[in-house]
Design a protein around this motif. Structure first.
Motif, mmCIF file in Angstrom:
data_model
loop_
_atom_site.group_PDB
_atom_site.id
_atom_site.type_symbol
_atom_site.label_atom_id
_atom_site.label_comp_id
_atom_site.label_asym_id
_atom_site.label_seq_id
_atom_site.Cartn_x
_atom_site.Cartn_y
_atom_site.Cartn_z
ATOM 1 N N UNK A 61 -1.819 58.960 65.516
ATOM 2 C CA UNK A 61 -1.625 59.691 64.265
ATOM 3 C C UNK A 61 -0.565 59.013 63.411
ATOM 4 N N UNK A 62 -0.937 58.727 62.166
ATOM 5 C CA UNK A 62 0.052 58.227 61.204
ATOM 6 C C UNK A 62 0.728 59.432 60.564
ATOM 7 N N UNK A 63 1.877 59.174 59.945
ATOM 8 C CA UNK A 63 2.577 60.274 59.273
ATOM 9 C C UNK A 63 1.674 60.996 58.282
ATOM 10 N N UNK A 64 0.865 60.191 57.572
ATOM 11 C CA UNK A 64 -0.008 60.796 56.555
ATOM 12 C C UNK A 64 -1.010 61.755 57.208
ATOM 13 N N UNK A 65 -1.507 61.379 58.363
ATOM 14 C CA UNK A 65 -2.443 62.259 59.084
ATOM 15 C C UNK A 65 -1.773 63.580 59.433
ATOM 16 N N UNK A 102 4.888 67.199 67.834
ATOM 17 C CA UNK A 102 4.084 66.010 68.098
ATOM 18 C C UNK A 102 4.989 64.918 68.612
ATOM 19 N N UNK A 103 4.632 64.382 69.749
ATOM 20 C CA UNK A 103 5.409 63.279 70.286
ATOM 21 C C UNK A 103 4.486 62.278 70.936
ATOM 22 N N UNK A 104 4.465 61.095 70.393
ATOM 23 C CA UNK A 104 3.752 59.988 71.021
ATOM 24 C C UNK A 104 2.378 60.381 71.570
ATOM 25 N N UNK A 132 -11.861 67.807 66.509
ATOM 26 C CA UNK A 132 -12.005 66.526 67.215
ATOM 27 C C UNK A 132 -10.824 65.569 67.011
ATOM 28 N N UNK A 133 -9.791 66.043 66.342
ATOM 29 C CA UNK A 133 -8.602 65.194 66.227
ATOM 30 C C UNK A 133 -7.771 65.190 67.507
ATOM 31 N N UNK A 134 -8.073 66.128 68.391
ATOM 32 C CA UNK A 134 -7.370 66.126 69.663
ATOM 33 C C UNK A 134 -8.324 66.459 70.817
ATOM 34 N N UNK A 135 -7.826 66.257 72.035
ATOM 35 C CA UNK A 135 -8.659 66.490 73.219
ATOM 36 C C UNK A 135 -7.739 66.934 74.356
ATOM 37 N N UNK A 157 -5.528 58.332 78.085
ATOM 38 C CA UNK A 157 -5.145 57.025 78.627
ATOM 39 C C UNK A 157 -5.343 55.926 77.595
ATOM 40 N N UNK A 158 -4.582 54.891 77.718
ATOM 41 C CA UNK A 158 -4.688 53.703 76.874
ATOM 42 C C UNK A 158 -4.277 53.976 75.439
ATOM 43 N N UNK A 159 -3.545 54.996 75.195
ATOM 44 C CA UNK A 159 -3.018 55.213 73.871
ATOM 45 C C UNK A 159 -1.529 55.429 74.064
ATOM 46 N N UNK A 160 -0.836 54.541 73.307
ATOM 47 C CA UNK A 160 0.588 54.766 73.492
ATOM 48 C C UNK A 160 0.958 56.336 72.989
#
Lengths: 239, 398
Positions: free
Chosen positions: B17-21, B44-46, B71-74, B145-148
């Motif tokens: 997520x970017x700040x704009x998102x 929201x953290x990392x 669908x922006x989160x899971x 997984x695989x997402x910082x």
């Protein structure tokens, strides 16, 4: 006595070690001779014969497992009260194991949490006696009943099996996650192995993997195989 | 008025997520939440979200249904969903905090992250605050997984408080403090049943019939409340819940609440201590009854936790505010490894669920010190203060 006992046979379900990628143990499950469920079989057993039947089952289970070539651990269900009722409850099993060349220290007796609760000091004493012979003990359905943790204060089994009511949908159920994390913490501190049983989905499996659990049982890996040793599915292991 | 609840969940973002998102997400949610009168906070953290939603049951459930399908989160994990007495985040349509893990570790009160000058430390004590604290400690992070609180029910059966049974006239109470030994503060006094001359309870009432028991239990709490009120109760009040049948629980609680009101004691100062071993009936049903009264501020504690039937499963079913570890676990804990391991596991679970732990029956300095080292600071026991008959004894801090 045998005249009053129903026909029975066995099914075998693997407990897998996903880290090692191998079958750790087979749990032996009672079935009718035509594959009927365990409860259907036990319905036919008169209350008075229950413990005798329990003992007969274990002895036959070992013979059966040896015939099928089981060379990993063997998990057998065990009613703790049978120790009280029959002096030969455990010794008969040790004898048969020796006779058929199955190592006693590869036998696990699984005791349901709720059956222990009444008098677990007595139970712990009895169990520890049989531990001298090398038999291992597991607490089955852990977390389902109401004894749970304080049972571990008096008696530390070699492993516990986390009940499927805690496993089901754990990936989306916060309180269950918190409870299981607590169980894991306690068991780690006491050196007790943990088996997640009744795992049915990849998401449940992944959750336990992330918590560092390596031993699993459930349909996700293999259904019980009637009178044969089923092949287990080994998913990717990414802790 | 409809039921006020809060729902707390965590989830993982499906893409970085970017700040704009985040800003756009927040703007939409603020607008919708204001309309639906939903308040709360979103962290929201990392890649992890942690959100508290407060509002009427319908509004929160409706929103959560939409959130589940966003669908922006899971990996959405429902942590808690329960009635509340009042909102913790009343002023925010959606407070928002973006954190990185280092900041999260450094900040004790999360102070600087709240908009509009309000701070974490000003939040009312409650489950939401405790869960935020757990989040701060690194719990409840969904990762890819695989997402910082209820309106009282009308039409409940009125339970009269006639002191009909002869036993009642023989009863009085002693009080023992439960203290926060870190803050040097009495958080509550537990009312312990005694005879009129401070005799042991078991000598006084050898046999009370099943028929009489409900009324006896109910009257006991009413006497405890009026005695505490007369003595000028300086803290919360813990009352033992001795009803033996789940089916009697509703009327037993209702009459206790009425007794509290009559004596001018606010309900949010009352904690019912439940001994699961003595309660016959379905735990789920009992939990439903408790739930109804959460909304008016009633809190519950599970007594003798870890002994008998009072175990892990109850935390899921009953969701207590507090649990008490008693003599079976507490005694000699400093030298008993199994008990230590059990308490560490319980602590882990309770931390994650926002449940307070009280160590009861603490009698030795060694036991006391062990709990303190484990971060358990709520202590009750003769080491701190013995029960005192019809008075509120002052604690001795070590």
């Amino acid at each position: 006595m045998d005249l009053f006992l129903p026909n029975f046979s066995f099914a075998f379900q693997p407990i897998v070690n996903v880290l090692a990628g191998q079958v750790e143990a087979f749990e032996v499950l009672v079935r009718g001779s035509n594959g009927e469920s365990a409860s259907q079989v036990f319905q036919k057993v008169h209350e008075a014969n229950r413990y005798c039947f329990d003992e007969t089952l274990r002895v036959n289970a070992i013979r059966n497992a040896v015939d099928l070539g089981v060379n990993c651990y063997l998990n057998l269900n065990f009613l703790p009260r049978s120790i009280e009722v029959s002096k030969t409850a455990v010794s008969s099993l040790i004898e048969v194991a020796k006779e058929s060349g199955f190592p006693v220290n590869k036998i696990f007796l699984e005791v349901t949490e709720s059956e222990v609760i009444n008098d677990f000091l007595w139970f712990a004493k009895a169990i520890n006696y049989y531990r001298n012979f090398g038999v291992n003990f597991a607490i089955d359905d852990f977390g389902a009943g109401f004894s749970g943790l304080n049972l571990l204060a008096e008696f530390q089994p070699d492993s516990i099996k986390i009940d499927m009511s805690l496993v089901r949908n754990i990936d989306s159920h916060g309180p269950r996650q918190a409870i299981v994390r607590g169980i894991i913490r306690t068991c780690q501190d006491l050196g007790i192995d943990i088996i997640a049983e009744g795992v049915e989905t990849d998401r449940e499996y992944q959750w336990f993997c992330e918590e560092g659990i390596e031993l699993f049982q459930g349909y996700f890996f293999a259904k019980p195989g009637f009178e044969h040793l089923p092949v287990a599915f080994f998913p990717n292991y990414e802790p | 008025m409809s039921l006020l609840i809060h729902l707390i969940y965590c989830s993982a973002t499906t893409y970085p997520m970017q700040d704009a998102d985040l800003v756009s997400l927040l703007e939409t949610s603020r607008k919708n939440n204001a309309k639906a009168k939903i308040t709360g906070i979103l962290l929201h953290e990392n890649g992890s979200f942690f959100q508290v939603l407060e509002g009427t049951q319908e509004a929160v459930e409706q929103l959560y249904e939409r959130i589940l399908h966003d669908n922006r989160h899971t990996k959405v994990v429902t942590i808690i969903r329960e009635p509340i007495a009042k909102r913790t985040f009343g002023e925010w349509t959606m407070g928002f905090v973006k954190l990185d893990s280092q900041e999260l570790d450094e900040i004790i009160g999360l102070n600087d992250f709240f908009a509009e000058g309000s701070s974490f430390t000003q939040l009312g004590a409650g489950r939401a605050k405790k869960l935020l604290a757990a989040f701060r400690k690194g719990r409840w992070r969904s990762k890819v997984k695989n997402q910082s609180p209820v309106q009282q029910k009308d039409g409940e059966k009125e339970v009269s408080l006639k002191s009909a049974t002869s036993h009642i006239s023989k009863i009085s109470f002693a009080f023992q403090p439960i203290v926060d030994v870190e803050e040097h503060r009495v958080i509550a006094y537990e009312a312990l049943i005694r005879g009129q001359k401070n005799e042991d309870f078991s000598n006084i009432v050898p046999e009370i019939s099943e028929q009489e028991w409900l009324q006896f239990d109910t009257s006991c709490r009413a006497i405890a409340i009026s005695t505490a009120a007369r003595l000028g109760l300086p803290s919360d009040l813990h009352l033992n819940f001795m009803a033996r049948q789940v089916k009697d629980a509703r009327s037993a609680i209702q009459s206790t609440l009425e007794a509290a009101e009559r004596n001018g004691i606010n309900l949010n100062r009352i904690v019912l201590e439940i001994d699961q071993d003595k309660l016959i009936g379905d735990s789920q049903h009992f939990a439903q009854i408790i739930e109804e009264y959460r909304g008016v501020g009633l809190r519950v504690s599970i007594d003798h936790f870890g002994a008998g039937r009072a175990a892990l499963k109850l935390l899921e079913i009953l969701r207590p505010d507090m649990i008490a570890l008693n003599i079976q676990i507490v005694r000699d804990i400093d030298t008993n490894g199994a008990r230590q391991a059990i308490v560490r596991g319980v602590t882990q679970t309770c931390d994650d669920l926002g449940i307070d732990i009280v160590a009861k029956d603490v009698n030795s300095v060694e036991e006391y010190q062990w709990f303190l080292d484990e971060g358990i600071t709520l202590i009750q026991g003769n080491l701190i203060a013995s029960p005192a008959f019809e008075q509120f004894p002052a604690p001795q801090y070590l």
